[in-house]
Design a protein around this motif. Structure first.
Motif, PDB file in Angstrom:
ATOM      1  N   UNK A  86      31.316  -0.330  17.987  1.00 14.24           N
ATOM      2  CA  UNK A  86      32.283  -0.230  16.898  1.00 14.24           C
ATOM      3  C   UNK A  86      33.658   0.213  17.409  1.00 14.24           C
ATOM      4  N   UNK A  87      33.659   1.188  18.297  1.00  8.33           N
ATOM      5  CA  UNK A  87      34.923   1.644  18.867  1.00  8.33           C
ATOM      6  C   UNK A  87      35.563   0.551  19.712  1.00  8.33           C
ATOM      7  N   UNK A  88      34.733  -0.207  20.417  1.00  9.45           N
ATOM      8  CA  UNK A  88      35.249  -1.318  21.224  1.00  9.45           C
ATOM      9  C   UNK A  88      35.901  -2.366  20.334  1.00  9.45           C
ATOM     10  N   UNK A  92      39.785  -3.500  20.493  1.00 12.69           N
ATOM     11  CA  UNK A  92      40.114  -4.901  20.769  1.00 12.69           C
ATOM     12  C   UNK A  92      41.013  -5.479  19.685  1.00 12.69           C
ATOM     13  N   UNK A  93      40.717  -5.174  18.419  1.00 13.96           N
ATOM     14  CA  UNK A  93      41.516  -5.688  17.303  1.00 13.96           C
ATOM     15  C   UNK A  93      42.943  -5.165  17.349  1.00 13.96           C
ATOM     16  N   UNK A  94      43.087  -3.856  17.507  1.00 12.89           N
ATOM     17  CA  UNK A  94      44.423  -3.262  17.562  1.00 12.89           C
ATOM     18  C   UNK A  94      45.204  -3.758  18.765  1.00 12.89           C
ATOM     19  N   UNK A  95      44.534  -3.911  19.895  1.00 10.08           N
ATOM     20  CA  UNK A  95      45.201  -4.333  21.126  1.00 10.08           C
ATOM     21  C   UNK A  95      45.732  -5.761  21.012  1.00 10.08           C
ATOM     22  N   UNK A  96      44.934  -6.658  20.440  1.00 10.66           N
ATOM     23  CA  UNK A  96      45.378  -8.038  20.277  1.00 10.66           C
ATOM     24  C   UNK A  96      46.571  -8.132  19.325  1.00 10.66           C
ATOM     25  N   UNK A 216      35.701 -14.404  18.965  1.00  7.71           N
ATOM     26  CA  UNK A 216      35.671 -12.943  19.005  1.00  7.71           C
ATOM     27  C   UNK A 216      35.265 -12.363  17.655  1.00  7.71           C
ATOM     28  N   UNK A 217      35.679 -13.015  16.588  1.00  6.27           N
ATOM     29  CA  UNK A 217      35.391 -12.519  15.242  1.00  6.27           C
ATOM     30  C   UNK A 217      33.956 -12.817  14.817  1.00  6.27           C
ATOM     31  N   UNK A 218      33.496 -14.030  15.008  1.00  4.02           N
ATOM     32  CA  UNK A 218      32.201 -14.452  14.483  1.00  4.02           C
ATOM     33  C   UNK A 218      31.036 -14.136  15.424  1.00  4.02           C
ATOM     34  N   UNK A 219      31.216 -14.374  16.726  1.00  2.00           N
ATOM     35  CA  UNK A 219      30.086 -14.252  17.645  1.00  2.00           C
ATOM     36  C   UNK A 219      29.897 -12.828  18.150  1.00  2.00           C
ATOM     37  N   UNK A 225      38.086  -6.663  10.371  1.00  5.99           N
ATOM     38  CA  UNK A 225      39.101  -6.443   9.342  1.00  5.99           C
ATOM     39  C   UNK A 225      39.073  -4.963   8.959  1.00  5.99           C
ATOM     40  N   UNK A 226      40.187  -4.288   9.140  1.00  6.85           N
ATOM     41  CA  UNK A 226      40.236  -2.862   8.836  1.00  6.85           C
ATOM     42  C   UNK A 226      41.662  -2.479   8.467  1.00  6.85           C
ATOM     43  N   UNK A 227      41.776  -1.360   7.798  1.00  5.68           N
ATOM     44  CA  UNK A 227      43.073  -0.876   7.367  1.00  5.68           C
ATOM     45  C   UNK A 227      43.899  -0.447   8.573  1.00  5.68           C
TER      46      UNK A 227
END
Length: 448
Positions: A86-88, A92-96, A216-219, A225-227
């Motif tokens: 979860x932390x990863x 990854x989301x914030x970094x992209x 990255x999202x599906x697999x 998706x987060x605030x």
């Protein structure tokens, strides 16, 4: 095919299993670049020389992407190895997102300085229109190029090198189809000339961007998706940049030095610059096996470093170095034997063939030592020692490479300058190997 267990599986088969797909991907990426220069070479010497002048600038952006990818891979691999999925995903989301916004800003600003930059690099007045036609389009897709490379690093952090390879192969095929279509035109499609090469690249990168983000999202659930929370985003960005920024700066030194070297080569005419541009792309193709290894080694090193298994790190690093030296010598021999045929394939005129054959007969001799340098740098970054890797890059380029090349060029000419490349790589490789050995010795003592 199951993702390999980087902490338990046998070292050599694991690295081979990860490296082979990356070889396919990098071959595709290099063919992407070679297709550009091949089709542009059919337009004549001036467009071909213009494309050579763009290489240090475009490679600067690629280097930035590589640095961000190194930071992403090093941090994500450690988190994934610790089971913190979860932390990863949050990181990854914030970094992209931050990568996309940063490169977009850089693209908008740098376009304002294209003319003085390329003039400083030695571009002639008649070459500038071609350069600007290409770069004005190329910058539109730079954000997708960088984000794609960072996203692929996230996939490799999981041990998945097959998916990035397939994605890069698809991008290369699309680019090779679009290049002749957009450069020379066909039917209702007009001929855009050198602009068509840039357009083909941008379209290919955009398509890849959509595919990789979806995977990255599906697999892998590495995009969620987060605030948006400013403090969390900043902390994640800072964590990645502690490794990514020094790595990016290290990589960006290479095109900076490349610009200086291009200016030196420009003293010998547009044909020499065109030959040097071909050589730069052949260099990447010649180093592709070791480049692939340098992209699969860091996740292995990071996960085992995090688990305290330093002996596996030492074995992997020394095995990679031995392989690189042997393999690159074989590549040099092949290039030397077939240098005339290679020059016939990529040189638009006999005036370009001469310096290109000279390059092929000398510079590849130092590729083995060059592989030692970037394998050592990737290992240091994976060990969370990016500042040591950056110091090696500074030493290689601005203590060895540039001074030796300048002296050789001023005193003895282009051939001596190419010989200086080999000597500079040899000196820097010894320093790089010794630096990694010292770091690993310290890490081994700590974990005993």
């Amino acid at each position: 095919m199951a993702t390999p267990d980087l902490l338990k599986d046998t070292i050599r088969p694991t690295l081979l299993r990860m490296t082979v797909p990356m070889m396919v991907g990098i071959v595709s990426l290099m063919l992407f670049n070679l297709a550009d220069i091949y089709f542009v070479s059919l337009l004549g010497t001036a467009p071909m020389a213009a494309l050579a002048f763009t290489f240090p600038v475009t490679f600067s952006v690629v280097s930035l992407a590589i640095g961000f990818g190194i930071g992403t891979s090093a941090i994500l691999a450690k988190l994934i190895g610790q089971g913190q999925q979860e932390k990863a995903a949050e990181l990854a989301t914030d970094n992209l997102m931050m990568t996309l916004l940063l490169v977009l800003c850089i693209s908008l600003v740098v376009q304002l300085f294209m003319v003085p930059l390329f003039t400083l690099m030695g571009a002639a007045e008649q070459q500038l229109p071609y350069i600007l036609e290409y770069m004005d389009i190329w910058w539109l897709g730079a954000v997708f190029l960088v984000t794609n490379m960072v996203a692929n690093s996230a996939l490799r952090a999981r041990g998945d090198t097959k998916t990035p390879a397939l994605v890069m192969a698809g991008s290369s095929v699309l680019n090779m189809i679009l290049d002749p279509l957009l450069i020379f035109g066909w039917g209702p499609v007009p001929a855009f000339g050198i602009r068509g090469a840039a357009m083909a690249s941008v379209i290919s990168w955009t398509c890849v961007f959509v595919i990789v983000i979806y995977i990255l999202y599906r697999r892998y659930n590495l995009i969620i998706l987060m605030k948006p929370v400013a403090r969390r985003i900043f902390d994640h960005w800072l964590t990645v940049m502690k490794i990514g920024l020094p790595a990016a700066l290290s990589n960006m030194m290479t095109p900076l030095a490349g610009g200086m070297l291009t200016a030196m080569v420009a003293q010998h005419g547009a044909e020499a610059v065109a030959a040097f541009g071909v050589g730069n792309r052949l260099e990447s193709l010649s180093l592709l096996v070791c480049l692939a290894l340098s992209m699969t080694l860091p996740p292995f090193v990071s996960q085992n470093f995090g688990a305290g298994q330093i002996k596996r790190v030492v074995s992997a690093y020394k095995g990679a170095i031995k392989f690189a030296l042997i393999w690159q010598f074989l590549v040099f021999m092949m290039l030397w034997v077939f240098k005339d045929a290679i020059a016939d394939l990529f040189a638009a005129s006999d005036l370009i063939k001469g310096p290109l054959i000279m390059w092929l007969g000398i510079v590849p001799l130092g590729f083995g030592m060059q592989a030692v340098i970037f394998l050592s740098a990737s290992t240091l970054n994976a060990l969370h020692q990016p500042l040591i890797a950056m110091r090696i890059s500074i030493l290689r380029l601005f203590v060895f490479f540039i001074p030796m090349a300048w002296i050789a060029n001023e005193l003895w000419g282009l051939q001596a300058m190419f010989m200086a490349f080999v000597l500079a790589n040899s000196a820097a490789s010894w320093v790089a190997y010794r630096s990694v050995s010292k770091v690993l010795a310290v890490k081994s003592a700590v974990h005993q």
